[in-house]
Design an enzyme around this catalytic site. Sequence first.
Site, mmCIF file in Angstrom:
data_model
loop_
_atom_site.group_PDB
_atom_site.id
_atom_site.type_symbol
_atom_site.label_atom_id
_atom_site.label_comp_id
_atom_site.label_asym_id
_atom_site.label_seq_id
_atom_site.Cartn_x
_atom_site.Cartn_y
_atom_site.Cartn_z
ATOM 1 N N HIS A 187 -26.330 -12.254 4.967
ATOM 2 C CA HIS A 187 -26.461 -13.319 5.964
ATOM 3 C C HIS A 187 -25.353 -13.222 6.996
ATOM 4 O O HIS A 187 -25.058 -14.195 7.683
ATOM 5 C CB HIS A 187 -26.452 -14.679 5.259
ATOM 6 C CG HIS A 187 -27.542 -14.757 4.234
ATOM 7 N ND1 HIS A 187 -28.833 -15.131 4.553
ATOM 8 C CD2 HIS A 187 -27.554 -14.434 2.923
ATOM 9 C CE1 HIS A 187 -29.582 -15.066 3.457
ATOM 10 N NE2 HIS A 187 -28.826 -14.636 2.458
ATOM 11 N N GLU B 9 -5.430 4.481 3.519
ATOM 12 C CA GLU B 9 -4.026 4.923 3.577
ATOM 13 C C GLU B 9 -3.906 6.339 3.014
ATOM 14 O O GLU B 9 -3.032 7.098 3.404
ATOM 15 C CB GLU B 9 -3.121 3.954 2.799
ATOM 16 C CG GLU B 9 -1.673 3.999 3.240
ATOM 17 C CD GLU B 9 -0.840 2.829 2.735
ATOM 18 O OE1 GLU B 9 -0.437 1.981 3.532
ATOM 19 O OE2 GLU B 9 -0.581 2.765 1.517
ATOM 20 N N LYS C 221 6.483 0.024 11.427
ATOM 21 C CA LYS C 221 7.676 -0.621 10.859
ATOM 22 C C LYS C 221 8.868 -0.416 11.793
ATOM 23 O O LYS C 221 9.651 -1.319 12.032
ATOM 24 C CB LYS C 221 8.011 -0.007 9.498
ATOM 25 C CG LYS C 221 7.138 -0.475 8.362
ATOM 26 C CD LYS C 221 7.693 0.045 7.044
ATOM 27 C CE LYS C 221 6.726 -0.118 5.913
ATOM 28 N NZ LYS C 221 7.082 0.657 4.726
HETATM 29 O O1 LIG Z 1 5.728 -1.483 -2.717
HETATM 30 P P1 LIG Z 1 6.417 -1.427 -1.415
HETATM 31 O O2 LIG Z 1 7.464 -0.357 -1.362
HETATM 32 O O3 LIG Z 1 6.984 -2.764 -1.039
HETATM 33 O O4 LIG Z 1 5.371 -1.029 -0.317
HETATM 34 C C1 LIG Z 1 4.259 -1.821 -0.033
HETATM 35 C C2 LIG Z 1 3.234 -1.038 0.723
HETATM 36 O O5 LIG Z 1 3.808 -0.533 1.915
HETATM 37 C C3 LIG Z 1 3.365 0.801 2.138
HETATM 38 O O6 LIG Z 1 4.376 1.655 1.817
HETATM 39 C C4 LIG Z 1 2.998 1.038 3.546
HETATM 40 O O7 LIG Z 1 2.219 0.025 4.046
HETATM 41 C C5 LIG Z 1 2.201 0.962 1.167
HETATM 42 O O8 LIG Z 1 1.941 2.272 0.891
HETATM 43 C C6 LIG Z 1 2.712 0.179 0.024
HETATM 44 O O9 LIG Z 1 1.724 -0.095 -0.918
#
Ligand SMILES: O=P(O)(O)OC[C@H]1O[C@](O)(CO)[C@@H](O)[C@@H]1O
Length: 624
Positions: free
Chosen positions: A432, A403, A537
Amino acid sequence: MASISGVCCPSSSSALRRSSPLLPRKPIPSTRHAATIPIFPSGRSSHLRPARSIADISQSPLTSSSTSPPPEKKTLGIEKDPIKLWHRYVDWLYQHKELGLFLDVSRIAFTDEFLAEMEPRLQKAFHAMQELEKGAIANPDEGRMVGHYWLRDPKRAPNSFLRLQIENTLDAICKFAYDIISATIKPPSSPAGRFTQILSVGIGGSALGPQFVAEALAPDNPPLKIRFIDNTDPAGIDHQIAQLGPELASTLVIVISKSGGTPETRNGLLEVQKAFREAGLDFSKQGVAITQQNSLLDNAARIEGWLARFPMFDWVGGRTSEMSAVGLLPAALQGIDVKEMLVGASMMDEANRTTVVRNNPAALLALCWYWASDGVGSKDMVVLPYKDSLLLFSRYLQQLVMESLGKEFNLDGNRVNQGITVYGNKGSTDQHAYIQQLREGVHNFFVTFIEVLRDRPPGHDWELEPGVTSGDYLFGMLQGTRSALYANDRESISVTVQEVTPRSVGALVALYERAVGIYAYLININAYHQPGVEAGKKAAGEILALQKRVLSILNEASCKEPVEPLTLDEIAERCHAPEEIEMIYKIVSHMAANDRALIAEGNCGSPRSIKVFLGECNVDELYD
Ligand SMILES: O=P(O)(O)OC[C@H]1O[C@](O)(CO)[C@@H](O)[C@@H]1O
């Protein structure tokens, strides 16, 4: 609270060092080179890579066929003479005496020329890290400081307000954990009279660190056992709640979300709150929120009067939040010495502040990653801890590295499609599973072995054959795999710790956090944002909006007398979304599989044939 200051441990290895053996030079793709890659409309990226060597190409699956002779062996300039290798090992061995941590980069074949070329870029990266630690806006897209290093050395925070925030939060975490463990704070209606379980609800950086640390460090009989809801999978959620059974009454639910608005976490919370209602329990007396001030989650927790709230700071990213309340509160509740974790991280940070590359373990790691993956992620990082309790380290690193480094654009706005793929589980188990391919198959990776010297607590070991313990086998498997891979030109790094302790785990987290930071500067990208995650998202949101429209159309047709089953084309047309017909089909199949839509004709295997209606007509919705 006493501040957790770093203890500098000078490396003893410098006296042993000599110049590395002169090995053939691998070309360094400069950052400028990566930055000026043109944008190709086709989106294919293979031609964006710097030219590969003939040896590389000879191994490409694209050029090999079942009838062609085996590819010529790639040599990479890898040193094979055991005595020269031994010298290289000794010359480059990094030791952090006080932490008992070693870093062996001898099986990465970087050359003196490569080092010389990287030196100025590393110095620039060190300077950037210094500025970052002083409070520079190191995450320019989001206009944020990047302060996870202050969490373990609060006096480094750029002002006293932040320092106090860190110190007060740590105090509050320790006090709350003590009160819960000692049953000073009790669940209102538990026969046990104390909290016995933690249910952690969170995802990504709000779950992976706590999961890794729980697996690595929780004692066999922790004061509170932890389990996780880290997804919006209803069956997974039900499973966790069912496993708790009557112990839900003595479960502390920690909802973790920096943003306070992540859908999966919100859903997990709503599901858990429903379970509480159904069990006749008052969620607010057992709920804890860890989130940014004034987030949706924070406001809900405040208004509903939850048991406790702990802050997440704007300047700490999710994937670097293990040393914030996100990681420390769950750990402290499991009886893990969180101050030791902070000390380990702080000591590692201090070691990583030197600008002498060979004394700086994070820089050495970054350098190896750069060499091994040509600075463009051309090889994957396979992380292999030979210790069951470190099983989740690779999963934790997967987010931290991918990320952070997996970025489309660099800091100059040029398309670079950077990143390093991380995977791995544990040795010798993986021997394995996929080590066969690593040894003999496609050469697209480098390995990081994590070695733990202490097999068992003192006094518990026994010999299952004369002179040999189980731990000796594990050791033999690690060393054997390292040698066998290297003999076939597969490069590796080895990180060795004495034991898996809060201190060494804190140090490992800090080591990789800093390596990622340095590497990001070497390739000129912002390691602290994640713009790509938003696309998925957003698309998910659009699908849910389309589903609502589909439902409404179906409802209207299902309220008719007689009921009017609709084809997919008809639904798409009435939704004014003919181009979404495939997605509408998927929505209908999913609803049908969950008894929320009925198929009047045909079956889901023949999409054109199906006619759909709803089992019930919702009259209220008709007039909304
Ligand atoms: O802590 P939050 O805001 O719920 O986000 C959870 C995760 O979602 C993200 O923003 C994107 O996947 C990550 O960087 C983060 O750790």
